[in-house]
Design a protein around this motif. Sequence first.
Motif, mmCIF file in Angstrom:
data_model
loop_
_atom_site.group_PDB
_atom_site.id
_atom_site.type_symbol
_atom_site.label_atom_id
_atom_site.label_comp_id
_atom_site.label_asym_id
_atom_site.label_seq_id
_atom_site.Cartn_x
_atom_site.Cartn_y
_atom_site.Cartn_z
ATOM 1 N N SER A 98 0.837 -1.331 0.039
ATOM 2 C CA SER A 98 -0.163 0.115 -0.090
ATOM 3 C C SER A 98 0.796 1.224 0.036
ATOM 4 N N SER A 99 2.303 1.196 -0.396
ATOM 5 C CA SER A 99 3.015 2.314 -0.412
ATOM 6 C C SER A 99 2.741 3.140 -1.688
ATOM 7 N N SER A 100 3.145 4.453 -1.630
ATOM 8 C CA SER A 100 2.849 5.324 -2.709
ATOM 9 C C SER A 100 3.449 4.680 -4.022
ATOM 10 N N PHE A 101 4.382 3.799 -4.014
ATOM 11 C CA PHE A 101 5.012 3.142 -5.226
ATOM 12 C C PHE A 101 4.202 1.947 -5.476
ATOM 13 N N ALA A 161 6.269 9.206 -8.539
ATOM 14 C CA ALA A 161 7.280 10.179 -8.861
ATOM 15 C C ALA A 161 7.874 10.666 -7.355
ATOM 16 N N GLU A 162 6.591 10.985 -6.539
ATOM 17 C CA GLU A 162 6.770 11.445 -5.185
ATOM 18 C C GLU A 162 7.932 10.571 -4.514
ATOM 19 N N GLU A 261 13.316 7.985 -14.494
ATOM 20 C CA GLU A 261 12.726 7.816 -15.701
ATOM 21 C C GLU A 261 11.568 6.444 -15.321
ATOM 22 N N LEU A 262 10.332 7.001 -15.489
ATOM 23 C CA LEU A 262 9.246 6.080 -15.363
ATOM 24 C C LEU A 262 8.423 5.660 -16.606
ATOM 25 N N GLY A 263 8.198 4.286 -16.747
ATOM 26 C CA GLY A 263 7.649 3.910 -17.741
ATOM 27 C C GLY A 263 6.679 2.827 -17.723
#
Length: 381
Positions: A98-101, A161-162, A261-263
């Motif tokens: 449940s983390s932001s990632f 991203a945070e 970089e996020l993809g």
Amino acid sequence: MIKRITLTIIFFILFSSYLIAETFTFIGSDGQPISFEITNPDVISIIEDYTEEIQEAITENDVKSTDVTEDVQKYITDYENSDEVKQITQLLSDPTSSSSFGTNGAEGFASSLIDALQGSATSQNQWAQAYIGQLFPGFHLGFGINAGIGLVDLSSLASMAESFDTELPVSTLPFPSITADFRMGGIILPFDFGLSLMKVDTSKIDAISSIVEGIALDYFVFGADIRYALLKNGPLNSRLSVTGGFYYTSMGFTYKTDSLELGANINVGTIALGAQASCKILFLVPYFGARVVTSFGSTGIYVAPDWTSLLGDDSNSKLLAKLMPKKIEIGSQANLMDYIRPQVFAGFGIDLLIVDITAGFSYTFISNIIGFQASVRLAWN
């Protein structure tokens, strides 16, 4: 006394995993072994899961055995229980947490993309007439260009991203579609069928790429549908049809900054079942309908951070950054039952002899996606 000894034994059993060190050995770029002694069980688990990636990082970053001095080993030992390492282990060990990632990040973002693709795919080849007529007799067919636009929810991407101290400037992104389509009437039975093809690369569309610098969508959609007429040539030339369609979508998404970089890579199939009604008043053809859509397939989200920016720029942190996996990848499956979405659509057409102009919108429940589309075709219907 016995009670005290028993409690001591239980304490030792419960916490011995934190006291026992494990040694990991890799091969440096000079061909000599590099060994690390780790006591944190979470870090041990991560290294076990990412052994190949760490070895690859050591080779690519030219880390020699002589680089890992006793000071560096002590630094790693001290660092493995730091807050920064806790963040990294959370990112790497359980990306579906449940983390932001996790659920709110990678999986949430994949879901947002699939929802946007559903709306885009089903708006293709939308004709105002609920049924165009038979190919023979009658010669009813048409072809043209369809353009549409929707919105992609970037809130989940912002959560990802945070996690790496990066902030997105917007919460939504326009999602354009440009489609070539073709529809032809059936033979004997009152049906028609259509084909559509779409290829979009937003990095080549300045109006889109300028909204969020570094974001690009590149996707391909091929669709086919069939409509069967339940009513044709009723009052006001009213028509009613039931329809079924299938759309295959392949998408690549990237968001690049100086440090991150996020993809995403998504391959999904979308199924749509519904009904449409229309009538004709002079040259105006109002229409409305409803359908249920769902999607299935595979999704892959990846993150390639600049570990130096995340860990720090001192010499020890820079060396540790060279040992980190180059890319974090999360793969998952999109299941049919998870993406069932009711959808309504409406609009109007203008029939100018063999020129057919259509404009309309759609709204997808649950995902709350609103899409708009317009088309121009040569049509004999």
